[in-house]
Scaffold this active site. Structure first.
Site, PDB file in Angstrom:
ATOM      1  N   ASP A  46       0.849  -1.196   0.000  1.00 12.96           N
ATOM      2  CA  ASP A  46       0.000   0.000   0.000  1.00 12.96           C
ATOM      3  C   ASP A  46       0.884   1.245   0.000  1.00 12.96           C
ATOM      4  O   ASP A  46       0.586   2.241  -0.640  1.00 12.96           O
ATOM      5  CB  ASP A  46      -0.838   0.053   1.275  1.00 12.96           C
ATOM      6  CG  ASP A  46      -1.937  -0.980   1.245  1.00 12.96           C
ATOM      7  OD1 ASP A  46      -2.744  -1.004   2.169  1.00 12.96           O
ATOM      8  OD2 ASP A  46      -1.969  -1.765   0.276  1.00 12.96           O
ATOM      9  N   GLU A 125     -12.252  -0.885  20.672  1.00  7.37           N
ATOM     10  CA  GLU A 125     -12.245  -2.211  20.042  1.00  7.37           C
ATOM     11  C   GLU A 125     -11.096  -2.329  19.055  1.00  7.37           C
ATOM     12  O   GLU A 125     -10.612  -1.326  18.539  1.00  7.37           O
ATOM     13  CB  GLU A 125     -13.552  -2.411  19.245  1.00  7.37           C
ATOM     14  CG  GLU A 125     -14.769  -2.564  20.116  1.00  7.37           C
ATOM     15  CD  GLU A 125     -16.082  -2.606  19.341  1.00  7.37           C
ATOM     16  OE1 GLU A 125     -17.122  -2.778  19.985  1.00  7.37           O
ATOM     17  OE2 GLU A 125     -16.058  -2.462  18.101  1.00  7.37           O
ATOM     18  N   LYS A 127      -9.635  -2.847  15.508  1.00 10.52           N
ATOM     19  CA  LYS A 127     -10.177  -2.599  14.175  1.00 10.52           C
ATOM     20  C   LYS A 127      -9.685  -3.750  13.296  1.00 10.52           C
ATOM     21  O   LYS A 127      -8.537  -3.766  12.849  1.00 10.52           O
ATOM     22  CB  LYS A 127      -9.697  -1.244  13.645  1.00 10.52           C
ATOM     23  CG  LYS A 127     -10.346  -0.864  12.332  1.00 10.52           C
ATOM     24  CD  LYS A 127     -10.072   0.599  12.023  1.00 10.52           C
ATOM     25  CE  LYS A 127     -10.806   1.063  10.785  1.00 10.52           C
ATOM     26  NZ  LYS A 127     -10.307   0.437   9.547  1.00 10.52           N
ATOM     27  N   ASP A 129      -8.865  -6.076  10.363  1.00 12.05           N
ATOM     28  CA  ASP A 129      -8.514  -5.716   8.992  1.00 12.05           C
ATOM     29  C   ASP A 129      -8.993  -6.788   8.030  1.00 12.05           C
ATOM     30  O   ASP A 129      -8.340  -7.797   7.810  1.00 12.05           O
ATOM     31  CB  ASP A 129      -6.998  -5.544   8.890  1.00 12.05           C
ATOM     32  CG  ASP A 129      -6.611  -4.687   7.709  1.00 12.05           C
ATOM     33  OD1 ASP A 129      -7.505  -4.107   7.076  1.00 12.05           O
ATOM     34  OD2 ASP A 129      -5.407  -4.601   7.414  1.00 12.05           O
ATOM     35  N   TYR A 232     -15.989 -11.309  12.654  1.00 11.88           N
ATOM     36  CA  TYR A 232     -16.211 -10.691  13.951  1.00 11.88           C
ATOM     37  C   TYR A 232     -17.277  -9.614  13.766  1.00 11.88           C
ATOM     38  O   TYR A 232     -17.085  -8.681  12.973  1.00 11.88           O
ATOM     39  CB  TYR A 232     -14.939 -10.040  14.498  1.00 11.88           C
ATOM     40  CG  TYR A 232     -13.994 -11.036  15.130  1.00 11.88           C
ATOM     41  CD1 TYR A 232     -14.470 -12.029  15.984  1.00 11.88           C
ATOM     42  CD2 TYR A 232     -12.620 -10.974  14.879  1.00 11.88           C
ATOM     43  CE1 TYR A 232     -13.601 -12.943  16.571  1.00 11.88           C
ATOM     44  CE2 TYR A 232     -11.754 -11.873  15.467  1.00 11.88           C
ATOM     45  CZ  TYR A 232     -12.249 -12.860  16.308  1.00 11.88           C
ATOM     46  OH  TYR A 232     -11.403 -13.757  16.889  1.00 11.88           O
ATOM     47  N   LYS A 322      -5.249   4.790  13.995  1.00 13.76           N
ATOM     48  CA  LYS A 322      -4.434   3.910  13.154  1.00 13.76           C
ATOM     49  C   LYS A 322      -3.051   3.776  13.760  1.00 13.76           C
ATOM     50  O   LYS A 322      -2.373   4.788  13.959  1.00 13.76           O
ATOM     51  CB  LYS A 322      -4.318   4.498  11.744  1.00 13.76           C
ATOM     52  CG  LYS A 322      -5.628   4.492  10.971  1.00 13.76           C
ATOM     53  CD  LYS A 322      -5.909   3.098  10.426  1.00 13.76           C
ATOM     54  CE  LYS A 322      -7.198   3.018   9.659  1.00 13.76           C
ATOM     55  NZ  LYS A 322      -7.102   3.055   8.234  1.00 13.76           N
ATOM     56  N   CYS A 416      37.811  14.652  15.376  1.00 12.49           N
ATOM     57  CA  CYS A 416      36.487  15.251  15.522  1.00 12.49           C
ATOM     58  C   CYS A 416      36.149  16.031  14.247  1.00 12.49           C
ATOM     59  O   CYS A 416      36.936  16.874  13.822  1.00 12.49           O
ATOM     60  CB  CYS A 416      36.463  16.182  16.730  1.00 12.49           C
ATOM     61  SG  CYS A 416      34.939  17.144  16.823  1.00 12.49           S
ATOM     62  N   CYS A 419      35.936  20.071  15.500  1.00 15.67           N
ATOM     63  CA  CYS A 419      37.100  20.856  15.941  1.00 15.67           C
ATOM     64  C   CYS A 419      38.425  20.255  15.500  1.00 15.67           C
ATOM     65  O   CYS A 419      39.477  20.870  15.668  1.00 15.67           O
ATOM     66  CB  CYS A 419      37.068  21.037  17.455  1.00 15.67           C
ATOM     67  SG  CYS A 419      37.388  19.497  18.337  1.00 15.67           S
ATOM     68  N   CYS A 434      34.877  13.172  21.446  1.00 14.87           N
ATOM     69  CA  CYS A 434      35.723  14.355  21.346  1.00 14.87           C
ATOM     70  C   CYS A 434      35.812  14.907  22.764  1.00 14.87           C
ATOM     71  O   CYS A 434      34.793  15.171  23.390  1.00 14.87           O
ATOM     72  CB  CYS A 434      35.104  15.398  20.411  1.00 14.87           C
ATOM     73  SG  CYS A 434      35.960  16.985  20.502  1.00 14.87           S
ATOM     74  N   CYS A 439      35.069  22.386  22.170  1.00 14.64           N
ATOM     75  CA  CYS A 439      34.585  22.007  20.834  1.00 14.64           C
ATOM     76  C   CYS A 439      33.219  22.660  20.616  1.00 14.64           C
ATOM     77  O   CYS A 439      32.300  22.476  21.413  1.00 14.64           O
ATOM     78  CB  CYS A 439      34.470  20.496  20.735  1.00 14.64           C
ATOM     79  SG  CYS A 439      33.709  19.935  19.200  1.00 14.64           S
TER      80      CYS A 439
HETATM   81  P1  AMP Z   1     -12.274   2.535   6.853  1.00 18.76           P
HETATM   82  O1  AMP Z   1     -12.904   1.665   5.814  1.00 18.76           O
HETATM   83  O2  AMP Z   1     -10.786   2.444   6.908  1.00 18.76           O
HETATM   84  O3  AMP Z   1     -12.824   3.900   6.828  1.00 18.76           O
HETATM   85  O4  AMP Z   1     -12.701   1.954   8.280  1.00 18.76           O
HETATM   86  C1  AMP Z   1     -13.966   1.561   8.533  1.00 18.76           C
HETATM   87  C2  AMP Z   1     -14.016   0.053   8.509  1.00 18.76           C
HETATM   88  O5  AMP Z   1     -13.468  -0.491   9.692  1.00 18.76           O
HETATM   89  C3  AMP Z   1     -15.423  -0.383   8.473  1.00 18.76           C
HETATM   90  O6  AMP Z   1     -15.738  -0.714   7.165  1.00 18.76           O
HETATM   91  C4  AMP Z   1     -15.468  -1.599   9.360  1.00 18.76           C
HETATM   92  O7  AMP Z   1     -15.803  -2.722   8.615  1.00 18.76           O
HETATM   93  C5  AMP Z   1     -14.059  -1.776   9.848  1.00 18.76           C
HETATM   94  N1  AMP Z   1     -13.985  -2.232  11.238  1.00 18.76           N
HETATM   95  C6  AMP Z   1     -13.227  -3.245  11.690  1.00 18.76           C
HETATM   96  N2  AMP Z   1     -13.366  -3.436  12.999  1.00 18.76           N
HETATM   97  C7  AMP Z   1     -14.273  -2.525  13.425  1.00 18.76           C
HETATM   98  C8  AMP Z   1     -14.845  -2.220  14.689  1.00 18.76           C
HETATM   99  N3  AMP Z   1     -14.498  -2.879  15.789  1.00 18.76           N
HETATM  100  N4  AMP Z   1     -15.730  -1.205  14.754  1.00 18.76           N
HETATM  101  C9  AMP Z   1     -16.070  -0.511  13.647  1.00 18.76           C
HETATM  102  N5  AMP Z   1     -15.572  -0.748  12.420  1.00 18.76           N
HETATM  103  C10 AMP Z   1     -14.665  -1.741  12.300  1.00 18.76           C
HETATM  104 ZN    ZN Z   2      35.328  18.351  18.711  1.00 15.56          ZN
END
Ligand code: AMP
Ligand code: ZN
Length: 676
Positions: A46, A125, A127, A129, A232, A322, A416, A419, A434, A439
Site C-alpha cells: 500500500d 475495540e 479494528k 482488517d 467478527y 491507526k 572530531c 574541531c 571528542c 569544541c
Molecule cells: P475505513 O474503511 O478504513 O474507513 O474503516 C472503517 C471500517 O473499519 C469499516 O468498514 C469496518 O468494517 C471496519 N472495522 C473493523 N473493525 C471494526 C470495529 N471494531 N468497529 C467498527 N468498524 C470496524
Molecule cells: Zn570536537
C-alpha cells in the site's frame, strides 16, 4: 524523475518527456488498481502504491495541461465488480474517521465530554482488517449478506457468507436483526493457504486482508469454503424486536443468540483509560490471531450516538486510531557523523525521506561504528528503518538483495569532524568521543539541551539563535546565557524590540526554576530527567549535591554505580565549579524545594478522589494524599486502593463499587491521616 526531464531544448522536448512520464505513471497506477481491486492480488505494498499515486498527483499539479479526466487520480476506485447482484443497504454502511495520534484521540474524547457530559462511556475495540459485511436475519434466519460497496449499495455475497463456519444460518432467537461485521482470514489460515499455493507453484496471497476480500468475492463457492474465513461482528445496524441502551449491551445480546462477536471490546470511562486500552492493543497486536489496522473508539450510549449524529461519510461518535506503520523501506544516501553534547561521536544515516510512525524521517541513528559493521551497512544500501514511539528512528536491517554494486563502506573517523581534535575511545563502551571541552559542537548541543523544554525551558532559544550566539562569542558555556543583555541582541538581524524583550524575559523567568530542571539541564552523563529530580529532592541545594560522595548518592532510589560516579566526577571538574559560581552570581535558583512529607501512612497507595467536598478543594485533598506518601490517581481500576467520595460522586464511585474497591468519606480520610 530522471535527469532527461530537466534538459530543455529549443523544441520543448522537456515537456514531452514530462508528458510521457505522466502517462507511464498513469499506466502503472491503473495496472496496480486492477491488481488490487479486481484481482485482489496486489504486487506492491500500500505504501509503495501511495507513493506512486503521490508522484503522479504532484506531476499533474505542476503540469495541469496534461491532466485528463480518465486519469486514475480523477476517479475514485469503488472496487465493485459486477458479478454479484446489488443490495441496497437498509442502514448506510459508513466509514470511520481516522486519527493518527493520541492527541487526536484525546481531542475527540474531550470534545464530546465537554459537550455531552463528563462521565461518558467509550468502547475501545480492535479494528479488524478484513472486509466489511452486513448480515440480515429475518425471524432468526440469515436472508441476505452483502459487502459494503460504496456504503449505500453493496454486492450480494450471501452464498459465500453461508459457507463461513462462524456465521450461523439460524440464530437462537426468532428476532429480526441486521448486524455488521468484518470478514477476515485468520493468520494461521493465511499461512496454511500460502504454503499450499507455494507447493503448487501458484502465486501466493499478498496479505490476509486482500485474501479475505478476494475470497469472499469468488464465484467458486467450494474455494471459499476451503479457505476458512471467519467473522467478527461489531455492530447492530437495525433491530425490529429489541431496543438496546448501549453498544456493549447489544454485543452481549448478539453473543447470546449465537453471533461471533468481536473479542476485544472494552468499556472505558476516561481519556486515560481509552488511551491505555489503545496502547494495550498496540502491544498485543502482533500476538493476535487476526490482523488489525487500528483501534476503534466509540460512544457506548446508543441514544447519545443518535444525538451526536454523522457527517455524510462518517459517524461523529467514533474514531479509528491507526497504529503507525513502524517499519519502512528506504535508501541510505549518505553516512555522516554527529557530535553529541557529551562529545560522543555517532554515525548517522542520511535517508531518502520516508514517513515512519507518523513522521517524516530523513536521518536515522547508527548508534556507533561497530553497529555499521555488525549490520553490514554501506552508503547507498536499501534498508528498513524503524521507529517505535518517541525514540529516534534506527536502521533495523539492510536488504542485501537490493545491492547494485554502487554501495561503499564508510570509514571510521579518527578526528572530531567539528574541531579536528583527535577522538578518544571510551573505556567502558565502544563509543568514540571528542574530549575538547571547547569544541563548538559540544557547546552547541549542551546549550540546546539546557534550554530545552524538559530542562530550563527557555523559549525563543532555537537552534539558529544558539548557533549565532556561539559564533558571536556570546556563549561559551551554559552560564553565559544569564549574561546576555537586551542591548546585545536587540541590534542583531531578525531580532526586534519585541523578540529581544521576550527572550530576555524567558531567560529571566528560568532563574526561578526548580533545581531538578537545572540539574537535568547541566547534561551530566547518565543523568536523565527523573534522576535529576531525585537528586534535587534529596539534597538541600546544588552545593550539597556537589559535595556528595558516591556512597551518599548510591542510597538514592534507582541510582547505580555508573550514575553515582558520573555525578561525583562532574561536580569535581573545575569547569563545573566555575559554571555554578556564574549561575549563582546571576541569581539562578540553586536551592531545592524538597517535598514536604508528614507521614508514610499511605505509602504507595493509589487513591482516587471523586465528587465535591465542603471546605476542601480537590487540590487540598491531593496535597494531603501526597504529603502522607500516597499516590493520587485519576481513574479507578483494580489497582486502586481507595476512593475518597464526596457529594455527587458519579461513575468513578460506581466503578469502585463494581470492582469492590474501598470507598471512604473525606471525614474518614482525615481521621486516617491524623490518627498517626
Ligand atoms: P475505513 O474503511 O478504513 O474507513 O474503516 C472503517 C471500517 O473499519 C469499516 O468498514 C469496518 O468494517 C471496519 N472495522 C473493523 N473493525 C471494526 C470495529 N471494531 N468497529 C467498527 N468498524 C470496524
Ligand atoms: Zn570536537
Amino acid at each position: 524523475m530522471n535527469n532527461e526531464n530537466e534538459q530543455i531544448d529549443l523544441f520543448g522536448n522537456a515537456d514531452l518527456n514530462i508528458k510521457k512520464e505522466i502517462e507511464d505513471l498513469r499506466k502503472q497506477v491503473e495496472y496496480h488498481n486492477m491488481r488490487y481491486h479486481q484481482l485482489d492480488d496486489p504486487e506492491i505494498s500500500d505504501y509503495e502504491y501511495d507513493k506512486l499515486t503521490q508522484k503522479l498527483r504532484n506531476l499533474e499539479s505542476l503540469h495541469p495541461e496534461y491532466v485528463v479526466t480518465t486519469s486514475p487520480t480523477q476517479k475514485v476506485g469503488s472496487g465493485i465488480k459486477n458479478i454479484f447482484s446489488e443490495v441496497k443497504h437498509n442502514v448506510v454502511m459508513q466509514s470511520l474517521q481516522d486519527v493518527f495520534s493520541f492527541e487526536e484521540v484525546e481531542d475527540f474524547v474531550n470534545k464530546l465530554n465537554l459537550e455531552y457530559g463528563q462521565n461518558l462511556e467509550y468502547v475501545v475495540e480492535t479494528k479488524v482488517d478484513g472486509l466489511s459485511v452486513s448480515l440480515e436475519y429475518e425471524n432468526g434466519i440469515l436472508k441476505v449478506g452483502s459487502t459494503r460497496g460504496d456504503g449505500v449499495i453493496g454486492e450480494d455475497v450471501t452464498q459465500n457468507l453461508k459457507v463461513i463456519a462462524s456465521i450461523p444460518h439460524e440464530l437462537k432467537t426468532s428476532d429480526t436483526i441486521e448486524v455488521r461485521g468484518e470478514v477476515y482470514l485468520p493468520r494461521k489460515e493465511f499461512e496454511r493457504i500460502n504454503s499450499e499455493l507455494e507447493k503448487e507453484g501458484k502465486a501466493i496471497l499478498a496479505n490476509p486482508r486482500n485474501a479475505a476480500a478476494g475470497t469472499l468475492r469468488q464465484l467458486n463457492n467450494e474455494l471459499v469454503k476451503s479457505r476458512n474465513l471467519s467473522i467478527y461482528v461489531f455492530n447492530v445496524q437495525k433491530s425490529s424486536s429489541k431496543t438496546f441502551n448501549t453498544h456493549s449491551e447489544s454485543l452481549v445480546y448478539c453473543k447470546n443468540v449465537g453471533i461471533n462477536v468481536i473479542p476485544y471490546s472494552k468499556v472505558c470511562t476516561s481519556v486515560t483509560e481509552v488511551l491505555e486500552e489503545i496502547k494495550r492493543i498496540g502491544t498485543i497486536r502482533e500476538d493476535l490471531d487476526f490482523d488489525i489496522d487500528g483501534a476503534v473508539v466509540k460512544i457506548n450510549d446508543l441514544n447519545l450516538r443518535q444525538e451526536i449524529g454523522s457527517t455524510s461519510k462518517v459517524p461523529k461518535w467514533a474514531v479509528a486510531y491507526k497504529y503507525p506503520p513502524e517499519k519502512k523501506e528506504t535508501k541510505i544516501l549518505d553516512i555522516i557523523v554527529n557530535v553529541g553534547r557529551t562529545g560522543q561521536v555517532t554515525p548517522m544515516a542520511v535517508l531518502e525521506p520516508v514517513r515512519v510512525a507518523g513522521s517524516l524521517i530523513s536521518r536515522a541513528t547508527l548508534h556507533n561504528f561497530d553497529y555499521l559493521k555488525l549490520k553490514d551497512i554501506k552508503i547507498n544500501d536499501t534498508c528498513i528503518v524503524q521507529k517505535a514511539g518517541d525514540v529516534i528512528p534506527e536502521i533495523a536491517e539492510i536488504i542485501p538483495s537490493k545491492r547494485t554494486g554502487i554501495e561503499r563502506e564508510f570509514d571510521v573517523p579518527t578526528d572530531c569532524p567539528v574541531c579536528g581534535e583527535e577522538l578518544e575511545k571510551d573505556e567502558n563502551t565502544v563509543a568514540l568521543r571528542c574530549t575538547n571541552s571547547e569544541c563548538p559542537a559540544l557547546i552547541y548541543r549542551s546549550i540546546l539541551h539546557f534550554v530545552s523544554r524538559d530542562a530550563m525551558d527557555i523559549t525563543g532559544f532555537g537552534e539558529a539563535i544558539v548557533d549565532r550566539f556561539i559564533s558571536l562569542g556570546y556563549i561559551k558555556d551554559i552560564s553565559d546565557i544569564y549574561y546576555i543583555e537586551y542591548d546585545m541582541i536587540e541590534k542583531l538581524d531578525r531580532f526586534d524590540k519585541k523578540s529581544a524583550t521576550n527572550l530576555i524575559n524567558s531567560i529571566e523567568k528560568s532563574k526561578q526554576n526548580e533545581l531538578g530542571r537545572l540539574i537535568f539541564g547541566l547534561g551530566i552523563r547518565h543523568i536523565g530527567k527523573k534522576s535529576a529530580q531525585v537528586l534535587s529532592e534529596n539534597f538541600n541545594d546544588i552545593y550539597d549535591i556537589s559535595n556528595a560522595t558516591v556512597e551518599d548518592i548510591l542510597k538514592l532510589s534507582d541510582f547505580g554505580e555508573i550514575m553515582a560516579v558520573s555525578v561525583v566526577e562532574f561536580f569535581k571538574k573545575p569547569k563545573t565549579i566555575e559554571i555554578i559560581e556564574k549561575l549563582q552570581e546571576a541569581g539562578v535558583n540553586l536551592k531545592s524545594s524538597k517535598k514536604e512529607v508528614k507521614s508514610n501512612i499511605l505509602d504507595s497507595m493509589s487513591i482516587v478522589v471523586t465528587g465535591s467536598f465542603d471546605n476542601y478543594s480537590r487540590e487540598d485533598i491531593v496535597k494531603l494524599i501526597e504529603t502522607n506518601s500516597g499516590k493520587f490517581s485519576n481513574s479507578v481500576s483494580k489497582k486502586t486502593d481507595m476512593v475518597i467520595a464526596g457529594e455527587a460522586a458519579g461513575s468513578k464511585l460506581k466503578k469502585a463499587e463494581d470492582l469492590g474497591v474501598k470507598v471512604i468519606s473525606l471525614d474518614e480520610f482525615l481521621k486516617l491521616i491524623e490518627n498517626i
